[in-house]
Design a protein around this motif. Structure first.
Motif, PDB file in Angstrom:
ATOM      1  N   THR A  51      59.291  23.497  62.071  1.00 20.68           N
ATOM      2  CA  THR A  51      58.600  24.727  62.718  1.00 20.68           C
ATOM      3  C   THR A  51      57.363  24.372  63.398  1.00 20.68           C
ATOM      4  OG1 THR A  51      59.584  26.396  61.252  1.00 20.68           O
ATOM      5  CG2 THR A  51      57.791  27.186  62.349  1.00 20.68           C
ATOM      6  N   ASP A  52      56.359  23.545  62.218  1.00 22.47           N
ATOM      7  CA  ASP A  52      55.205  23.332  62.748  1.00 22.47           C
ATOM      8  C   ASP A  52      55.063  22.243  63.962  1.00 22.47           C
ATOM      9  OD1 ASP A  52      56.080  21.280  61.041  1.00 22.47           O
ATOM     10  OD2 ASP A  52      53.908  20.817  60.261  1.00 22.47           O
ATOM     11  N   LYS A  53      56.078  21.424  64.053  1.00 24.70           N
ATOM     12  CA  LYS A  53      56.228  20.570  65.069  1.00 24.70           C
ATOM     13  C   LYS A  53      56.354  21.175  66.312  1.00 24.70           C
ATOM     14  CE  LYS A  53      55.915  16.607  62.325  1.00 24.70           C
ATOM     15  NZ  LYS A  53      54.521  16.669  61.494  1.00 24.70           N
ATOM     16  N   ILE A  54      57.163  21.845  66.288  1.00 24.29           N
ATOM     17  CA  ILE A  54      57.671  22.898  67.519  1.00 24.29           C
ATOM     18  C   ILE A  54      56.563  23.488  68.006  1.00 24.29           C
ATOM     19  CG2 ILE A  54      59.267  24.640  68.379  1.00 24.29           C
ATOM     20  CD1 ILE A  54      61.335  23.836  66.416  1.00 24.29           C
ATOM     21  N   ILE A  55      55.695  24.384  67.127  1.00 24.67           N
ATOM     22  CA  ILE A  55      54.625  24.863  67.481  1.00 24.67           C
ATOM     23  C   ILE A  55      53.664  23.811  68.022  1.00 24.67           C
ATOM     24  CG2 ILE A  55      52.544  26.351  66.849  1.00 24.67           C
ATOM     25  CD1 ILE A  55      54.399  27.334  64.539  1.00 24.67           C
ATOM     26  N   GLN A  56      53.288  22.749  67.611  1.00 24.55           N
ATOM     27  CA  GLN A  56      52.475  21.887  67.949  1.00 24.55           C
ATOM     28  C   GLN A  56      52.636  21.175  69.362  1.00 24.55           C
ATOM     29  OE1 GLN A  56      52.492  18.802  65.071  1.00 24.55           O
ATOM     30  NE2 GLN A  56      51.118  20.065  63.661  1.00 24.55           N
ATOM     31  N   LEU A  57      54.082  21.126  69.662  1.00 19.98           N
ATOM     32  CA  LEU A  57      54.897  20.656  70.837  1.00 19.98           C
ATOM     33  C   LEU A  57      54.477  21.836  72.019  1.00 19.98           C
ATOM     34  CD1 LEU A  57      56.497  18.892  72.674  1.00 19.98           C
ATOM     35  CD2 LEU A  57      58.405  20.191  72.006  1.00 19.98           C
ATOM     36  N   GLY A 110      65.884  20.398  58.624  1.00 24.72           N
ATOM     37  CA  GLY A 110      64.448  20.107  59.368  1.00 24.72           C
ATOM     38  C   GLY A 110      63.900  21.621  59.108  1.00 24.72           C
ATOM     39  N   GLY A 111      64.564  22.338  58.128  1.00 26.08           N
ATOM     40  CA  GLY A 111      63.854  23.554  57.818  1.00 26.08           C
ATOM     41  C   GLY A 111      63.114  23.266  56.434  1.00 26.08           C
ATOM     42  N   GLN A 112      62.368  24.407  55.999  1.00 28.71           N
ATOM     43  CA  GLN A 112      61.375  24.231  54.905  1.00 28.71           C
ATOM     44  C   GLN A 112      62.292  24.548  53.566  1.00 28.71           C
ATOM     45  OE1 GLN A 112      58.211  27.199  55.105  1.00 28.71           O
ATOM     46  NE2 GLN A 112      57.611  26.590  56.942  1.00 28.71           N
ATOM     47  N   ARG A 113      62.209  23.735  52.570  1.00 30.74           N
ATOM     48  CA  ARG A 113      63.361  23.611  51.590  1.00 30.74           C
ATOM     49  C   ARG A 113      63.515  24.828  51.023  1.00 30.74           C
ATOM     50  NH1 ARG A 113      60.664  21.824  47.558  1.00 30.74           N
ATOM     51  NH2 ARG A 113      59.911  19.802  48.546  1.00 30.74           N
ATOM     52  N   GLU A 114      62.559  25.524  50.686  1.00 25.89           N
ATOM     53  CA  GLU A 114      62.655  26.885  50.073  1.00 25.89           C
ATOM     54  C   GLU A 114      63.657  27.909  50.801  1.00 25.89           C
ATOM     55  OE1 GLU A 114      62.559  27.408  46.741  1.00 25.89           O
ATOM     56  OE2 GLU A 114      61.884  25.176  46.704  1.00 25.89           O
ATOM     57  N   ILE A 115      63.334  27.766  52.207  1.00 26.49           N
ATOM     58  CA  ILE A 115      63.974  28.637  53.079  1.00 26.49           C
ATOM     59  C   ILE A 115      65.566  28.281  53.075  1.00 26.49           C
ATOM     60  CG2 ILE A 115      64.262  29.642  55.467  1.00 26.49           C
ATOM     61  CD1 ILE A 115      61.213  29.618  55.520  1.00 26.49           C
ATOM     62  N   VAL A 116      65.795  27.046  52.981  1.00 27.26           N
ATOM     63  CA  VAL A 116      66.827  26.425  53.370  1.00 27.26           C
ATOM     64  C   VAL A 116      67.738  26.901  51.754  1.00 27.26           C
ATOM     65  CG1 VAL A 116      68.291  24.310  53.270  1.00 27.26           C
ATOM     66  CG2 VAL A 116      66.468  24.486  54.712  1.00 27.26           C
ATOM     67  N   LYS A 117      67.191  26.641  50.690  1.00 26.52           N
ATOM     68  CA  LYS A 117      67.659  27.122  49.688  1.00 26.52           C
ATOM     69  C   LYS A 117      68.154  28.496  49.507  1.00 26.52           C
ATOM     70  CE  LYS A 117      65.804  23.584  46.340  1.00 26.52           C
ATOM     71  NZ  LYS A 117      65.048  23.402  45.165  1.00 26.52           N
TER      72      LYS A 117
END
Length: 196
Positions: A51-57, A110-117
Motif C-alpha cells: 500500500t505505502d509503495k503505491i501511494i508513494q508512486l 504484498g499486503g500487510q501480514r495482519e490483514i492477510v491473516k
C-alpha cells in the motif's frame, strides 16, 4: 502434482480470496478524498505492491504530497470495513484444502501480514498454512522474488521445489525470478471489474 514439487505457496488477494474489487473501492474512495485519480487498470497493474509503495508512486506521478502512512492506514481501514463481504476463489481454496497435511504450504503477499491473516481467517483457512509472509517481512517486493523466497525458507523447502499460485503480473514475475513453478490463477478466474 509433479514429482519435484514439495511445497505450495499462495498469494492471497485475487488468488485465495476474491478481494480485488473490494480493495479497489477502498483505494478509489480513499485516494479521491486526497485529490488523486486511480483507475482500475492502474490498480490491477500494481497488484502485489504494498500500500505505502503505491501511494508513494501515485504521489510522485500526480504531484500530490500526502502523509503516506496516514493515507495507507485510511485505505486499509476502508478495506477492513468490507471484510465480511470477502468470498473465496473456490478452485484455488480447494487446491489448498486438498493438499493440507500432504505438503508444506504458505502464503506470500504484498499486503500487510495482519490483514492477510484476517482474510485467511474469514475464509476459514487459518490452520491450513504453515506461515504467512506479508509486506513488512521483506525489504523488496514483487516483482522481486523476496516474498516467495522467504516463504520457502520458512517452510524449509528449496525454491526449485515450490509451486506458486498467483493472479498478478508482478507476482508471476516474482515467482519466475525465485526459480519456482507458477500457476496463473487468471487462467481459471477473472476478477469482477467495478468499472466498465
Amino acid at each position: 502434482m509433479t514429482d519435484n514439487i514439495r511445497a505450495l505457496i499462495f498469494d492471497c488477494d485475487g488468488t485465495l480470496a476474491d478481494t480485488m474489487p473490494l480493495h479497489y473501492i477502498a483505494w478509489r474512495d480513499t485516494l479521491a478524498s486526497h485529490g488523486f485519480t486511480f483507475t482500475e487498470t492502474q490498480f490491477y497493474s500494481l497488484g502485489g505492491q504494498p500500500t505505502d509503495k503505491i501511494i508513494q508512486l501515485l504521489s510522485r506521478e500526480q504531484g500530490i504530497e500526502v502523509d503516506v502512512p496516514v493515507v495507507a492506514q485510511q485505505k486499509e481501514l476502508a478495506f477492513l470495513e468490507s471484510i465480511d463481504e470477502v468470498e473465496p476463489i473456490q478452485p484455488i481454496v480447494d487446491i489448498a484444502l486438498a493438499h493440507h497435511g500432504k505438503y508444506p504450504m504458505g502464503v506470500g503477499s504484498g499486503g500487510q501480514r495482519e490483514i492477510v491473516k484476517r482474510i485467511i481467517a474469514r475464509l476459514g483457512l487459518t490452520d491450513t498454512f504453515g506461515c504467512v509472509v506479508g509486506s513488512e517481512d521483506t525489504e523488496l517486493h514483487k516483482p522481486h522474488p523476496d516474498v516467495f523466497l522467504e516463504v520457502a525458507k520458512r517452510l524449509g523447502v528449496p525454491p526449485e521445489h515450490c509451486r506458486v499460485y498467483e493472479d498478478a503480473d508482478l507476482g508471476v514475475e516474482a515467482a519466475r525470478r525465485a526459480g519456482m513453478e507458477c500457476f496463473d490463477v487468471r487462467t481459471i478466474h477473472t476478477p469482477r471489474r467495478i468499472t466498465a
